[in-house]
Design an enzyme around this catalytic site. Sequence first.
Site, short mmCIF file in Angstrom:
data_model
loop_
_atom_site.label_atom_id
_atom_site.label_comp_id
_atom_site.label_asym_id
_atom_site.label_seq_id
_atom_site.Cartn_x
_atom_site.Cartn_y
_atom_site.Cartn_z
CB CYS A 1 36.51 17.80 64.40
SG CYS A 1 37.48 18.95 65.37
CB CYS B 1 35.01 21.08 64.95
SG CYS B 1 36.59 20.80 64.14
#
Length: 323
Positions: free
Chosen positions: A91, A94
Site C-alpha cells: 500500500c 500506507c
Amino acid sequence: MTHPRGSAAKSAALSAALSGAVDLSALKARADAARQQRPAPSSPPPAGGGDGPPAPAAGAVLEVSEATFQADVVERSLKQLVVVDLWAEWCGPCKQLSPVLERLAAESGGAWALAKVDVDANPRIAQLFGVQSIPTIVAIAGGQPVDAFSGALPEPQIREWIKSLLDALKDKLPGIPDAGGEPVEEPEDTRFTEAEDAFERGDFAAAKAAYQRILDAEPANEQAKAALVQVTFAERSAQVDPSSVARADADPKDIDAQLAAADFELSQMQVDEAFNRLIDAVRRTAGDDRNRVREHLVGLFELFDASDERVLKARRNLASALF
C-alpha cells in the site's frame, strides 16, 4: 472522517468473533494462549544518529498480531488512547502515513500508543473492523472504537485529530492525567470480572448467571444486557458442527440446519452470509417455520450495534421478505 460502523460495550468483549459488533476482544482466546510470545516494540532508531526522526519511546509503537491484539490494543485502551494503523506492505499511501504516525507517537511522551496491524498477515483484525480500504486508522479508548479515518491525511490534520481525541478523553480515560497530573485509576466492577473469568474458563452457564445477577439488581444495565446476549450466542455457536453449512446448502428445507449454519457463519465473521441465509429461508417458509427463522435472525441482530450498516440492510431485506 469516517467512523467505525459499530461498537461494543466493554463487557461485550466476551463474545465470539463478530466484526459487525466490533467486539475488540474477539481474538482473546488466541491472545491468552500466546501472551508470552508478544513481539517487542518495533521501529528501531534510524541509522545515522540523530539526523533522522526520533525513535519511538518504549511501548509507543507496537507491531500487533491476532495473538497480541487483546493485550496490546483492548486492554491497553482501558487506560490509554490506542491508535490502530491498518496497513499493508503493497500500500503506497500506507508508506506515507505510517512514518508520520510513528513519529507523532514517539513525540507524545506516552500520551497515546500506536498499534500497527499488517492486514495481510492478520486478516481477522481487518475483518473485525470491516475494513474496506487501507490505510484505515481507528482510535480505541475504553475498549471501544471512538473515531476513525481512511487514507493518508496531512500531518497537521492528523495532529489535530489526535489532540481532539486526547482532549475529549482526558476526563474519561484513567491513563490520561487529570488536572493534577496524576493518572486516575478506575476501580474494576468485580461483578463483571466474575462473569469475564467464567467466560474465559469456558463456563458459559456461570458467565450467564453472573450477568443475570447484575441485571436482577440493575435491570437497565446495558453492559450486562449486551454481554448476556453475546455469551448466549458464544455458547450456542461453540456447539455448532462446521458441517452444518454443507447440510444446509444441500437441503434448503432443513430449518435446523439453516439456523445452525447461520450461527456458524456468524461465528466466522461471515455476517452478510449468515443474514442472507436466514432471509432466504424466510422467503421459502411460512407459518411456524417462518416465525422461527425470523425470531432467530432478530436475535442475531441483537449481537450488533443497531446502527451497523449490515444490520440496517438485513432489516430492510427481512421486511421485504415478510411483506
